[in-house]
Design a protein around this motif. Sequence first.
Motif, PDB file in Angstrom:
ATOM      1  N   GLU A  14       0.834  -1.284   0.021  1.00 36.76           N
ATOM      2  CA  GLU A  14      -0.058   0.108   0.141  1.00 36.76           C
ATOM      3  C   GLU A  14       0.712   1.171  -0.065  1.00 36.76           C
ATOM      4  N   THR A  15       0.262   2.350  -0.501  1.00 39.15           N
ATOM      5  CA  THR A  15       1.113   3.615  -0.386  1.00 39.15           C
ATOM      6  C   THR A  15       0.969   4.235   0.773  1.00 39.15           C
ATOM      7  N   GLU A  16       1.689   5.158   1.006  1.00 39.55           N
ATOM      8  CA  GLU A  16       1.693   5.812   2.353  1.00 39.55           C
ATOM      9  C   GLU A  16       0.128   6.452   2.711  1.00 39.55           C
ATOM     10  N   GLU A  18      -2.756   5.258   1.359  1.00 43.12           N
ATOM     11  CA  GLU A  18      -3.645   3.928   1.529  1.00 43.12           C
ATOM     12  C   GLU A  18      -3.276   3.523   2.983  1.00 43.12           C
TER      13      GLU A  18
END
Length: 169
Positions: A14-16, A18
């Motif tokens: 996941e991205t930061e 997300e």
Amino acid sequence: MESSDQAKRRGRHETEEERADRRWSDLLQELRVAQTGVQLLFGFLLTMVFQPRFTTLSETDQNIYLTTVMLGAAATGALIGPVSFHRLLAGRRLKPQTVVWASRLTMTGLVLLLFTMASALLLILRVVLHNDVAVWLVVGMVLWFVLCWFILPLWTRARHASEMEAPSN
């Protein structure tokens, strides 16, 4: 070799943003429980002063009551604070920072709630028991809360810290 940032995200891709969304959602679920409890307790405390028996309490018990109300107000403020924090920062692309500060406010609120519970128990038990046993019962309950709310989660985190950092096969 895996960077520490990669190790933190190994279990989820996941991205930061997300991750911040997920952590915010988790925090909201936790806050729902804590906010309900602190609001009920605080509401109960606010009604006590209007009971006929309140004026018969000793000065010490009235001071314990005032301390309890102030602690309850502080706990309520800290546990509702994340909602205001989020509302004032929504749409400004600060979700990760919002989650960090909301988490800090929540932990502060839990500590204040612990002191509120201890103070409320002390007042109630002093009125009911009329002796020093009340203090020992409160100490026992505070130890129980500390065990459930802080020691067990921190012990579990420490116990499994090496698993979280070890590379997966």
